[in-house]
Design a protein around this motif. Structure first.
Motif, mmCIF file in Angstrom:
data_model
loop_
_atom_site.group_PDB
_atom_site.id
_atom_site.type_symbol
_atom_site.label_atom_id
_atom_site.label_comp_id
_atom_site.label_asym_id
_atom_site.label_seq_id
_atom_site.Cartn_x
_atom_site.Cartn_y
_atom_site.Cartn_z
ATOM 1 N N LEU B 10 -7.059 -2.333 4.311
ATOM 2 C CA LEU B 10 -6.622 -1.935 5.225
ATOM 3 C C LEU B 10 -5.251 -1.101 4.914
ATOM 4 O O LEU B 10 -4.738 -0.537 6.148
ATOM 5 N N LEU B 11 -5.122 -0.622 3.842
ATOM 6 C CA LEU B 11 -3.962 -0.019 3.419
ATOM 7 C C LEU B 11 -4.486 1.614 3.592
ATOM 8 O O LEU B 11 -5.544 1.960 3.507
ATOM 9 N N PRO B 12 -3.465 2.401 3.777
ATOM 10 C CA PRO B 12 -3.882 3.830 3.766
ATOM 11 C C PRO B 12 -4.642 4.645 2.308
ATOM 12 O O PRO B 12 -5.370 5.354 2.463
ATOM 13 N N LYS B 13 -4.472 3.582 1.170
ATOM 14 C CA LYS B 13 -5.066 4.164 -0.026
ATOM 15 C C LYS B 13 -4.486 5.620 -0.606
ATOM 16 O O LYS B 13 -5.839 6.181 -0.836
ATOM 17 N N THR B 14 -3.557 6.088 0.011
ATOM 18 C CA THR B 14 -3.111 7.356 -0.491
ATOM 19 C C THR B 14 -2.399 7.305 -2.127
ATOM 20 O O THR B 14 -2.121 8.227 -2.541
ATOM 21 N N ASN B 15 -1.744 6.124 -2.312
ATOM 22 C CA ASN B 15 -1.031 5.692 -3.643
ATOM 23 C C ASN B 15 0.256 6.979 -3.380
ATOM 24 O O ASN B 15 0.652 7.524 -4.317
ATOM 25 N N CYS B 16 1.012 7.088 -2.359
ATOM 26 C CA CYS B 16 2.051 7.925 -2.096
ATOM 27 C C CYS B 16 3.225 7.401 -2.382
ATOM 28 O O CYS B 16 4.195 7.969 -2.526
ATOM 29 N N LYS B 17 3.449 6.304 -2.898
ATOM 30 C CA LYS B 17 4.551 5.516 -3.422
ATOM 31 C C LYS B 17 5.719 5.425 -2.426
ATOM 32 O O LYS B 17 6.650 5.026 -2.812
ATOM 33 N N GLU B 18 5.552 5.622 -1.156
ATOM 34 C CA GLU B 18 6.733 5.460 -0.193
ATOM 35 C C GLU B 18 7.214 4.375 -0.192
ATOM 36 O O GLU B 18 8.334 4.074 0.117
ATOM 37 N N CYS B 19 6.423 3.368 -0.299
ATOM 38 C CA CYS B 19 6.832 1.934 -0.087
ATOM 39 C C CYS B 19 7.571 1.290 -1.520
ATOM 40 O O CYS B 19 7.963 0.243 -1.549
ATOM 41 N N GLY B 20 7.521 2.273 -2.473
ATOM 42 C CA GLY B 20 8.365 1.909 -3.675
ATOM 43 C C GLY B 20 7.728 1.188 -4.690
ATOM 44 O O GLY B 20 8.076 0.774 -5.683
ATOM 45 N N SER B 22 3.952 1.616 -6.946
ATOM 46 C CA SER B 22 3.080 2.653 -7.668
ATOM 47 C C SER B 22 1.722 2.887 -6.984
ATOM 48 O O SER B 22 1.384 4.133 -6.969
ATOM 49 N N THR B 23 1.105 1.951 -6.617
ATOM 50 C CA THR B 23 -0.038 2.003 -5.768
ATOM 51 C C THR B 23 -0.141 1.331 -4.480
ATOM 52 O O THR B 23 0.630 0.193 -4.329
ATOM 53 N N CYS B 24 -1.077 1.733 -3.754
ATOM 54 C CA CYS B 24 -1.426 0.901 -2.642
ATOM 55 C C CYS B 24 -1.958 -0.511 -2.966
ATOM 56 O O CYS B 24 -1.536 -1.325 -2.497
ATOM 57 N N MET B 25 -2.631 -0.436 -3.945
ATOM 58 C CA MET B 25 -3.033 -1.887 -4.663
ATOM 59 C C MET B 25 -1.999 -2.908 -5.039
ATOM 60 O O MET B 25 -1.656 -4.007 -4.798
ATOM 61 N N ALA B 26 -0.868 -2.154 -5.701
ATOM 62 C CA ALA B 26 0.350 -2.908 -6.048
ATOM 63 C C ALA B 26 0.930 -3.366 -4.913
ATOM 64 O O ALA B 26 1.593 -4.715 -4.569
ATOM 65 N N PHE B 27 1.219 -2.423 -3.785
ATOM 66 C CA PHE B 27 1.657 -2.969 -2.317
ATOM 67 C C PHE B 27 0.897 -4.160 -1.938
ATOM 68 O O PHE B 27 1.642 -5.043 -1.135
ATOM 69 N N ALA B 28 -0.341 -4.248 -2.044
ATOM 70 C CA ALA B 28 -1.162 -5.151 -1.423
ATOM 71 C C ALA B 28 -0.711 -6.350 -2.202
ATOM 72 O O ALA B 28 -0.646 -7.404 -1.536
ATOM 73 N N ASP B 40 7.122 -1.996 5.156
ATOM 74 C CA ASP B 40 7.708 -1.210 4.066
ATOM 75 C C ASP B 40 6.742 0.151 3.879
ATOM 76 O O ASP B 40 7.217 0.902 3.192
ATOM 77 N N CYS B 41 5.596 -0.148 4.424
ATOM 78 C CA CYS B 41 4.651 1.305 4.306
ATOM 79 C C CYS B 41 4.735 2.141 5.624
ATOM 80 O O CYS B 41 4.246 1.785 6.429
ATOM 81 N N PRO B 42 5.516 3.181 5.348
ATOM 82 C CA PRO B 42 5.786 4.178 6.503
ATOM 83 C C PRO B 42 4.304 4.688 7.071
ATOM 84 O O PRO B 42 4.292 5.085 8.257
ATOM 85 N N ILE B 43 3.432 4.921 6.046
ATOM 86 C CA ILE B 43 2.310 5.709 6.338
ATOM 87 C C ILE B 43 1.491 4.923 7.620
ATOM 88 O O ILE B 43 0.955 5.475 8.575
ATOM 89 N N LEU B 44 1.497 3.491 7.337
ATOM 90 C CA LEU B 44 0.691 2.824 8.401
ATOM 91 C C LEU B 44 1.216 2.896 9.949
ATOM 92 O O LEU B 44 0.597 2.413 10.751
HETATM 93 S S1 SF4 Z 1 3.567 3.774 1.190
HETATM 94 FE FE1 SF4 Z 1 2.445 2.180 -0.447
HETATM 95 S S2 SF4 Z 1 0.913 1.409 0.639
HETATM 96 FE FE2 SF4 Z 1 1.615 2.954 1.929
HETATM 97 S S3 SF4 Z 1 0.132 4.389 1.567
HETATM 98 FE FE3 SF4 Z 1 2.178 4.856 0.174
HETATM 99 S S4 SF4 Z 1 1.579 3.772 -1.565
HETATM 100 FE FE4 SF4 Z 1 0.004 2.879 -0.397
#
Ligand code: SF4
Ligand code: SF4
Ligand code: SF4
Ligand code: SF4
Lengths: 419, 152, 132
Positions: B10-20, B22-28, B40-44
């Motif tokens: 359900l995450l954006p899967k962009t790995n943009c690191k905005e959430c602090g 390193s990857t969306c998987m780590a955020f999950a 914490d994920c602004p992209i959402l």
């Molecule tokens: S903020 Fe984190 S969870 Fe959201 S898209 Fe970027 S890396 Fe993925």
């Protein structure tokens, strides 16, 4: 903790360990009942008003009008009764005799055939307490108690400890679900879920019967012989087995013969019982007084023969469904049931063309078009009496709250007075 | 129960690191262990992720609802069936002839009970998952028809 | 024009299996005329692949009809892991009962559980209501 326990009439499990908190006029807390039971005991948001032809009326006038409709009709029908106490049901039979009515209850298109086979001694049954204390193999067939009878598994059939089942469900009991759908109950039964296609119950019954006779079972759908043999061997090894029969199974059989044969076979090689998953709290009760008085559980016509003598007729042609289909009835008293909502629209429609008397605590699809509506007290909350649980055990219903609404028994009494 | 993979989908899967992370998987994984919150994920917050955002907030309940043992009850899913009440080994030990026998609990020592059609928790310190001799008990999880109980 | 428009929407055969749900039952006990009961009842749960085939997505209104009646309900994916093409699920309710056959073979028992119907995407028609 409360000392006094009440009974929930949310379904035919009639849970008898309910704690109630009241703040004067209302039930403010209900402990240990399931979500649905709580909603029922707290009462509905649209209580039925007393009315004649859609106009507000007082209760005496409504009862008089009801009696008149019943007397003036050639072929009146009294129908419902699954949500009434035994006392009210007996009165209903009296009214039916008096006005030469057809009388039928909801078991007519629900668990009727199963209840009849049990009362006639064709199928062996047992009580839920016996299940709790003894059962080690439990089958939910075409039934999803997690949704229809939410406390079934916790109060009696799977999770509780009993005299001979002291170690808990993981070691002591095996629960099996057979269904066309992966239900919530099937989810709990995990590996013991047997999914079958719609209308394939009969085939599986026959296959199980052969497997229990030592033959190789075959079915036309994708279930392997091995899987059926596995199931048969679990049943064979049971010390005390119980099949809980749901509407899914009842509706897919045209008669009870295959089920009776399976039960006979099971009792040759093992020890098995069968209990119907009755829905409305006293549907089984409705069948009992009728059976005691007429020998039939439902679908009765108190007719007169050409000489004017009373005769009791019985058969599918006396069922509410066939009478509405054929348009045979010219007036109906509907109590504690909502045929306009729960029967096929194509069949219930006849009720729009005849005078209907509706007795219920709440507004329903049926009351919307009724000629006379009479509100009654909510059974098991505002009025007491007795009822019969799904397994045939009689349960007394204490009153929780006083109400000025008449009980369904009192309403029949008043109708009898006028008649 | 919800898994990290399910959340990841359900995450954006962009790995943009905005959430602090390193990857969306780590955020999950962080969401699953409640080390992070969905916000914490602004992209959402972008419009095209609205459904995902709503789904995520539903499946990952805020940590505020959790008891000390990490037990969360999703009240909206609970049917009040009482399966967990009867199956819980602590309930059985404390109240063998009430809760353990399928009936209304007869004392205050039980952990689980049903009030107004929904399960309520008390005495969590007695839960087998808690304290020094904790074990991975799952009595109340596997018996629940709607997965209304979760441990984090 | 009406006829042409009618033809342009493809219809698919479907078998509807009905069942019960405690949340819908609870809503019924509280009020059979409230929005909650309608929201839980006026729904058909369809196999995900079937939905794609029918060209519908979650919460699209669909027409479900047969010789006995016609209803408009919302389509939703069924959420079952195992595929069940051609079979859809509905809760027992006035909506499902609107489609149940009046044929009983004289047995007194209608076929509530297994209903044959055709389904198509609805065009600007509101969801069927049984509220006064
Ligand atoms: S903020 Fe984190 S969870 Fe959201 S898209 Fe970027 S890396 Fe993925
Ligand atoms: S299972 Fe049935 S009788 Fe028991 S509390 Fe629930 S609705 Fe009431
Ligand atoms: S984890 Fe075990 S001990 Fe703790 S509440 Fe659940 S069933 Fe009871
Ligand atoms: S088992 Fe689940 S649904 Fe049943 S009472 Fe416990 S939490 Fe609620």
């Amino acid at each position: 903790m409360n000392e006094k326990y009440y009974v929930c009439t949310g379904c035919a499990l009639l849970c008898d360990d309910i704690e109630i908190e009241c703040d004067g006029y209302r039930i403010s807390g209900v402990n240990s009942a399931c979500r649905k039971g709580v909603a029922r005991m707290k009462g509905c948001q649209d209580p039925l008003a007393c009315s004649i032809s859609g106009q507000k009326a007082d209760i005496d006038a409504a009862i008089k009008e009801a009696a008149e409709i019943l007397t003036n009709a050639d072929n009146p029908l009294i129908f419902g009764l699954g949500n009434s106490t035994i006392e009210a049901q007996k009165k209903a039979i009296e009214v039916a005799r008096r006005v030469h009515a057809y009388i039928d209850d909801t078991s007519s298109f629900c668990q009727g055939p199963v209840i009849e086979a049990i009362l006639n001694g064709q199928i062996r049954s047992c009580t839920l307490d016996e299940v709790r204390h003894q059962a080690d193999v439990i089958i939910y067939w075409g039934a999803d108690p997690a949704n229809s009878h939410p406390r079934h598994l916790s109060k009696y059939s799977y999770f509780p400890r009993g005299k001979e089942r002291q170690r808990g469900w993981e070691e002591d009991r095996t629960a099996i679900a057979i269904d066309v759908r992966h239900s919530d109950t099937a989810e709990i039964c995990k590996d013991h879920f047997y999914q079958i296609p719609p209308q394939a119950d009969r085939e599986l019954i026959d296959a199980l019967t052969s497997a229990l006779s030592g033959k190789v079972p075959k079915v036309s759908f994708g279930m392997e012989s091995k899987k059926i043999l596995e199931l048969a061997s679990i049943l064979k090894k049971a010390q005390f087995g119980t099949i809980f029969v749901g509407l899914g199974l009842v509706y897919s059989l045209s008669d009870m013969e295959p089920l009776i044969k399976l039960m006979d076979k099971l009792n040759e090689v093992s020890n098995f019982h069968l209990v119907p998953m009755v829905g409305q709290y006293n549907m089984r009760g409705a069948d009992q007084p009728m059976f005691n008085e007429t020998g039939y559980i439902n679908r009765v016509h108190f007719d007169t023969d050409p000489t004017g003598a009373d005769v009791t007729r019985h058969g599918p042609e006396c069922s509410a469904v066939e009478l509405l289909r054929s348009g045979e009835v010219d007036a109906a008293l509907v109590i504690g049931s909502d045929p306009m909502g729960s029967l096929p629209r194509s069949i219930a429609e006849h009720l729009l063309h005849i005078p209907v008397i509706n007795i219920d605590p709440c507004k329903t699809q049926t009351s919307r078009n009724a000629a006379v509506t009479i509100p009654c007290a909510l059974g098991g909350v505002e009025s007491g009496g007795s009822a019969i649980r799904m397994d045939g055990v009689q349960v007394e219903l204490p009153v929780i709250l006083k109400s000025d609404r008449l009980s369904d028994m009192e309403i029949f009494d008043r109708i009898l007075e006028v008649l | 129960m919800t898994g990290a993979m399910e959340i990841y989908q359900l995450l954006p899967k962009t790995n943009c690191k905005e959430c602090g992370r390193s990857t969306c998987m780590a955020f999950a994984a962080a969401l699953l262990s409640r080390d992070a919150v969905v916000d914490d994920c602004p992209i959402l917050k972008e419009e095209k992720y609205r459904d995902n955002y709503e789904n995520l907030t539903k499946i990952v309940s805020p940590v505020g609802n959790a008891s000390e043992t990490g037990m969360i009850v999703h009240e909206e899913l609970c049917t009040g069936c009482g399966n967990c009440v009867v199956a819980c080994p602590v309930n059985v030990a404390e109240d063998p002839y009430g809760a353990g026998a399928g009936k209304t609990p007869t004392n205050d020592k039980v952990i689980l009970r049903v009030e107004d059609g929904i399960v309520r928790i008390s005495n969590v310190e007695d839960c087998r998952r808690f304290g020094e001799n904790k074990i991975l008990c799952s009595g109340c999880i596997v018996t629940c028809p709607t997965k209304a109980i979760e441990f984090i | 024009m009406g006829f042409g428009k009618f033809l342009s929407i493809p219809e698919y055969d479907i078998t509807i299996v009905t069942h019960r749900d405690i949340f819908q039952n609870t809503a019924l006990e509280s009020s059979r005329f409230a929005e909650e009961y309608e929201k839980l009842s006026a729904v058909i749960n369809i196999d995900r692949q079937d939905m794609e085939k029918f060209g519908i997505t979650d919460n699209d209104p669909v027409v479900v009809r047969n010789n006995f009646g016609k209803i408009i309900v919302l389509a939703q994916g069924s959420g079952y892991e195992e595929p069940h093409p051609g079979v859809a699920y509905m809760l027992n309710s006035p909506w499902s009962n609107a489609l149940v056959s009046n044929e009983t073979g004289g047995s007194g028992v209608p076929s509530f559980k297994s209903i044959k119907a055709v389904i198509s995407k609805a065009k600007d028609e509101p969801v069927t209501t049984f509220r006064p």
